[in-house]
Design a protein around this motif. Structure first.
Motif, PDB file in Angstrom:
ATOM      1  N   THR A 117       0.816  -1.219   0.000  1.00  0.00           N
ATOM      2  CA  THR A 117       0.000   0.000   0.000  1.00  0.00           C
ATOM      3  C   THR A 117       0.851   1.272   0.000  1.00  0.00           C
ATOM      4  N   THR A 125      -8.925   7.994  -6.411  1.00  0.00           N
ATOM      5  CA  THR A 125      -9.632   6.722  -6.559  1.00  0.00           C
ATOM      6  C   THR A 125      -8.644   5.597  -6.852  1.00  0.00           C
ATOM      7  N   GLY A 126      -9.127   4.370  -6.770  1.00  0.00           N
ATOM      8  CA  GLY A 126      -8.283   3.232  -7.116  1.00  0.00           C
ATOM      9  C   GLY A 126      -7.785   3.327  -8.541  1.00  0.00           C
ATOM     10  N   LEU A 157     -12.393  -5.383  -6.883  1.00  0.00           N
ATOM     11  CA  LEU A 157     -12.915  -4.278  -6.078  1.00  0.00           C
ATOM     12  C   LEU A 157     -14.278  -3.775  -6.554  1.00  0.00           C
ATOM     13  N   TYR A 160     -15.935  -0.083  -6.235  1.00  0.00           N
ATOM     14  CA  TYR A 160     -15.027   0.673  -5.372  1.00  0.00           C
ATOM     15  C   TYR A 160     -13.809   1.195  -6.138  1.00  0.00           C
ATOM     16  N   GLN A 163     -13.937   4.788  -6.301  1.00  0.00           N
ATOM     17  CA  GLN A 163     -14.126   5.497  -5.038  1.00  0.00           C
ATOM     18  C   GLN A 163     -12.769   5.895  -4.462  1.00  0.00           C
ATOM     19  N   MET A 165      -9.568   6.090  -2.207  1.00  0.00           N
ATOM     20  CA  MET A 165      -8.975   4.986  -1.463  1.00  0.00           C
ATOM     21  C   MET A 165      -9.078   5.161   0.044  1.00  0.00           C
ATOM     22  N   THR A 167     -11.717   5.347   1.485  1.00  0.00           N
ATOM     23  CA  THR A 167     -12.895   4.566   1.852  1.00  0.00           C
ATOM     24  C   THR A 167     -12.620   3.064   1.831  1.00  0.00           C
ATOM     25  N   TYR A 168     -11.418   2.654   1.420  1.00  0.00           N
ATOM     26  CA  TYR A 168     -11.079   1.234   1.311  1.00  0.00           C
ATOM     27  C   TYR A 168     -10.685   0.660   2.672  1.00  0.00           C
ATOM     28  N   SER A 169     -10.946  -0.602   2.858  1.00  0.00           N
ATOM     29  CA  SER A 169     -10.394  -1.310   4.008  1.00  0.00           C
ATOM     30  C   SER A 169      -8.917  -1.592   3.725  1.00  0.00           C
ATOM     31  N   MET A 172      -8.566  -4.213   1.016  1.00  0.00           N
ATOM     32  CA  MET A 172      -8.852  -3.731  -0.335  1.00  0.00           C
ATOM     33  C   MET A 172      -7.647  -2.981  -0.904  1.00  0.00           C
ATOM     34  N   LYS A 173      -6.992  -2.192  -0.069  1.00  0.00           N
ATOM     35  CA  LYS A 173      -5.798  -1.463  -0.506  1.00  0.00           C
ATOM     36  C   LYS A 173      -4.697  -2.446  -0.899  1.00  0.00           C
TER      37      LYS A 173
END
Length: 263
Positions: A117, A125-126, A157, A160, A163, A165, A167-169, A172-173
């Protein structure tokens, strides 16, 4: 075929069989020293060589007089206990860290499955972070666009991806970081066996993808592990580190034997 012959045949299938004479990684008498401070203020002042009394705790050599070379196509396992210098060595290969003395030469595009990460902008966003990472690695815009669909599909994802990042867990990252790292067709792959990404199904997919890359005869692999059996499965050579120094360098079987007997 006997069981021992079957095992040998399986080992040969898993390991690389073709190694070039071209040296792509070379460490020449490399030492990496970290200065330790009592707090962040002391660390900041240390940048300007101003050490407030009591703030400087001392220096530690994470790597000391380390020399080795790796040829194109080799798969090398780095063995050692925690604090042996394995991570610092790989960070210098990736360019995240630089030697205090000595020289490090790396030839080829490096993909690191270490700190997945690191380098992401949480406000983007991603999808935007894929473009950002690609630009940092020197990829052309067309190359990034070509890689993007595969990265998004692998990361799983869904919506997402567009969205921010923030907001990511954490999982997810890491999945996005992994998907990017394995998509860029590296010439040098740096892998930390302790890597854990997502649920079990996603982890299995990650392991299979790593295996595919590692078996490419043109890809050089540096593999950090504590497990001798894992090192023997993938690698043909082993380097044992202890307190930042190389204490053994040889065939993977000899290296794992040395490690198990001494550590």
């Amino acid at each position: 075929m006997s069981s021992s012959e079957a095992t040998a045949a399986e080992d040969k299938r898993l390991r690389k069989t073709s190694i070039s004479d071209e040296v792509v990684i070379e460490f020449d008498d490399v030492t990496k020293t970290y200065n330790l401070y009592k707090n962040d203020r002391g660390r900041f002042l240390g940048i300007f060589n101003y050490n407030r009394k009591g703030s400087f705790l001392g220096s530690v050599d994470a790597c000391k007089n380390l020399s080795f070379s790796v040829k194109k196509g080799e798969a090398v396992a780095f063995l050692g206990r925690n604090g042996a210098g394995k991570s610092t060595t790989l960070k210098m290969v990736t360019g995240v860290a630089h030697p205090t003395s000595g020289t490090v030469k790396v030839k080829g595009r490096v993909s690191a499955l270490l700190e997945l990460t690191a380098g992401f902008d949480m406000q983007l966003t991603g999808r935007e972070n894929i473009a950002l990472r690609g630009q940092i690695m020197g990829l052309k815009r067309a190359e990034i666009k070509e890689l993007e669909p595969g990265i998004i599909e692998f990361a799983e994802l869904g919506l997402y991806i567009d969205q921010p990042m923030r907001t990511y867990s954490s999982g997810m990252k890491a999945r996005l970081g992994f998907a990017f790292a394995v998509a860029i067709e590296p010439e040098i792959l740096v892998v930390d066996e302790a890597l854990s990404v997502g649920d079990r199904a996603f982890q299995r997919k990650c392991i299979e993808r790593i295996r595919e890359i590692m078996m490419d005869e043109t890809v050089t692999v540096l593999f950090v592990t504590h497990a001798s059996s894992t090192a023997q499965e993938f690698c043909s050579r082993g380097i044992v580190l202890d307190h930042g120094q190389k204490v053994f360098d040889g065939s993977i079987n000899d290296a794992t034997d040395y490690y198990e007997k001494n550590y």
